[in-house]
Motif scaffolding. Structure first.
Motif, PDB file in Angstrom:
ATOM      1  N   MET A 179      56.971 -59.155  80.302  1.00 21.19           N
ATOM      2  CA  MET A 179      55.634 -58.934  79.821  1.00 21.19           C
ATOM      3  C   MET A 179      55.935 -58.533  78.342  1.00 21.19           C
ATOM      4  N   SER A 180      55.099 -59.474  77.414  1.00 19.82           N
ATOM      5  CA  SER A 180      55.388 -58.931  76.039  1.00 19.82           C
ATOM      6  C   SER A 180      54.515 -57.946  75.637  1.00 19.82           C
ATOM      7  N   GLU A 181      54.630 -57.027  74.465  1.00 20.25           N
ATOM      8  CA  GLU A 181      53.987 -55.997  74.125  1.00 20.25           C
ATOM      9  C   GLU A 181      52.379 -56.320  73.975  1.00 20.25           C
ATOM     10  N   SER A 182      52.085 -57.690  73.542  1.00 15.30           N
ATOM     11  CA  SER A 182      50.725 -57.917  73.431  1.00 15.30           C
ATOM     12  C   SER A 182      49.982 -58.173  74.816  1.00 15.30           C
ATOM     13  N   ASP A 183      50.744 -58.745  75.728  1.00 16.49           N
ATOM     14  CA  ASP A 183      50.153 -58.756  76.993  1.00 16.49           C
ATOM     15  C   ASP A 183      50.122 -57.514  77.661  1.00 16.49           C
ATOM     16  N   LYS A 184      50.831 -56.284  77.650  1.00 16.83           N
ATOM     17  CA  LYS A 184      50.710 -55.214  78.036  1.00 16.83           C
ATOM     18  C   LYS A 184      49.553 -54.464  77.392  1.00 16.83           C
ATOM     19  N   SER A 185      49.239 -54.687  75.971  1.00 15.57           N
ATOM     20  CA  SER A 185      48.321 -54.303  75.492  1.00 15.57           C
ATOM     21  C   SER A 185      46.899 -54.838  75.875  1.00 15.57           C
ATOM     22  N   ASN A 186      46.864 -56.160  76.167  1.00 17.54           N
ATOM     23  CA  ASN A 186      45.739 -56.735  76.598  1.00 17.54           C
ATOM     24  C   ASN A 186      45.161 -56.202  78.282  1.00 17.54           C
ATOM     25  N   GLU A 227      40.378 -47.395  88.036  1.00 10.94           N
ATOM     26  CA  GLU A 227      41.409 -46.617  88.450  1.00 10.94           C
ATOM     27  C   GLU A 227      42.767 -47.106  88.288  1.00 10.94           C
ATOM     28  N   GLU A 228      42.813 -48.404  88.456  1.00  8.27           N
ATOM     29  CA  GLU A 228      44.224 -49.217  88.433  1.00  8.27           C
ATOM     30  C   GLU A 228      44.499 -49.334  86.969  1.00  8.27           C
ATOM     31  N   LEU A 229      43.499 -49.657  85.988  1.00  6.88           N
ATOM     32  CA  LEU A 229      43.763 -49.886  84.466  1.00  6.88           C
ATOM     33  C   LEU A 229      44.228 -48.261  84.050  1.00  6.88           C
ATOM     34  N   ALA A 230      43.526 -47.440  84.564  1.00  2.34           N
ATOM     35  CA  ALA A 230      43.736 -46.149  84.004  1.00  2.34           C
ATOM     36  C   ALA A 230      44.900 -45.492  84.654  1.00  2.34           C
ATOM     37  N   ARG A 262      45.337 -53.423  79.318  1.00  2.00           N
ATOM     38  CA  ARG A 262      45.068 -52.130  79.045  1.00  2.00           C
ATOM     39  C   ARG A 262      43.751 -52.088  78.738  1.00  2.00           C
ATOM     40  N   LEU A 263      43.036 -53.274  78.389  1.00  3.07           N
ATOM     41  CA  LEU A 263      41.761 -53.026  77.599  1.00  3.07           C
ATOM     42  C   LEU A 263      40.519 -52.781  78.744  1.00  3.07           C
ATOM     43  N   PHE A 264      39.716 -51.764  78.315  1.00  2.00           N
ATOM     44  CA  PHE A 264      38.767 -51.315  79.332  1.00  2.00           C
ATOM     45  C   PHE A 264      37.721 -52.071  79.275  1.00  2.00           C
ATOM     46  N   ASP A 265      37.185 -52.854  80.327  1.00  2.00           N
ATOM     47  CA  ASP A 265      35.788 -53.467  80.170  1.00  2.00           C
ATOM     48  C   ASP A 265      34.522 -52.475  80.453  1.00  2.00           C
TER      49      ASP A 265
END
Length: 294
Positions: free
Chosen positions: A1-8, A51-54, A10-13
């Motif tokens: 997974m690229s760094e941009s994919d990792k960042s996306n 909780e999965e995102l966090a 983790r975006l909190f809705d």
């Protein structure tokens, strides 16, 4: 997974954040679901997704209520701020949307009193119009207008210097200090604007025509600075009638100072200006007409 994919990932809705804030405020999944017009199972799913995102457990179910964990408290602080910013954005883009910004330039002595009263009244009638008012020397306002930085300007200028929407004569008076007059001093101290400032050249030319010796004792680009210096006895000056204060004394005609009556106040806007700018020009025209009569 690229760094941009990792960042996306983790975006909190905001919808998930609103769910946990509501649960925390209500202390109950059931009550939160009612408030959000949802179901308890849907709210539970949103909390699990969050909780999965966090990567942390965010809520603990007690016997009677639901309490945030330490990680939950941390997330709640940020969640409230993000939701508040979102609400501000929604409000800014709602019915209060600014439909037009009008950039106005006025000399210092028009930056208060009837002028601002009428601008405020106009703003109340048309809240969708944002007024940005700049005050300063006419030379600077004129340059800003020519550069396209202002939409509507009041300028003090020599009569018929440039074409304007409307013009009114500018009544000026020689002014001295009421408490510490200096009209009889030799050389005569004068208070004036910087080079190219309004009235300066005419003031000096008038004194030269009388053969009076003079020296500049105080200069300022601020009208209030000029007014104070004259009132405090720094020298005489030439002011528009509206700028004469209780601390000033108008120099009597018997002294022999020549009248300076070659100035006017000009109102300018571009021919293709927005109709709202033209309406505002009419408002300012009424103020200037009253001021001239006064």
């Amino acid at each position: 997974m690229s760094e941009s994919d990792k960042s996306n990932s983790r975006l909190f809705d905001l919808d998930l954040l609103r769910a946990i804030v509501t649960v925390a405020d209500c202390g109950s999944f059931t009550t939160a679901a009612t408030r959000l017009h949802s179901t308890q199972s849907t709210i539970s799913q949103k909390i699990r997704r969050l909780e999965e995102l966090a990567g942390h457990r965010l809520l603990e179910r007690g016997n009677r209520d639901v309490l945030p964990t330490d990680a939950g408290n941390t997330l709640l602080g940020y969640a409230r701020r993000l939701l508040a910013l979102n609400d501000e954005l929604v409000e800014a883009l709602s019915g209060a949307t600014v439909a037009l910004t009008v950039r106005i330039g006025v000399p210092d002595d028009f930056a208060s009193g009837r002028t601002t009263q009428q601008l405020a009244a106009f703003n109340r009638r048309y809240p969708q119009v944002k007024l940005e008012v700049t005050s300063g020397l006419s030379r600077d306002l004129s340059a800003s207008y020519d550069r396209g930085e202002l939409d509507l300007v009041l300028l003090k200028q020599r009569q018929n210097s440039r074409e304007a929407v409307a013009c009114w004569p500018e009544k000026t008076r020689w002014v001295d200090s009421a408490s510490n007059p200096c009209i009889d001093l030799d050389p005569l101290p004068i208070v004036t604007f910087p080079p190219r400032g309004v009235y300066r050249d005419e003031l000096i030319a008038a004194l030269e025509s009388m053969g009076r010796r003079w020296h500049i004792s105080f200069t300022s680009s601020s009208l209030s600075g000029i007014q104070s210096a004259i009132a405090d006895g720094m020298g005489i000056g030439l002011l528009p009638m509206r700028a004469v204060t209780a601390g000033h004394a108008v120099v009597p005609k018997s002294v022999g100072l020549p009248s300076v009556d070659m100035f006017e106040v000009a109102l300018l806007h571009r021919p293709a200006a927005d109709p709202m700018i033209k309406d505002l020009a009419q408002v300012l025209s009424k103020v200037l007409a009253q001021d001239t009569r006064g």
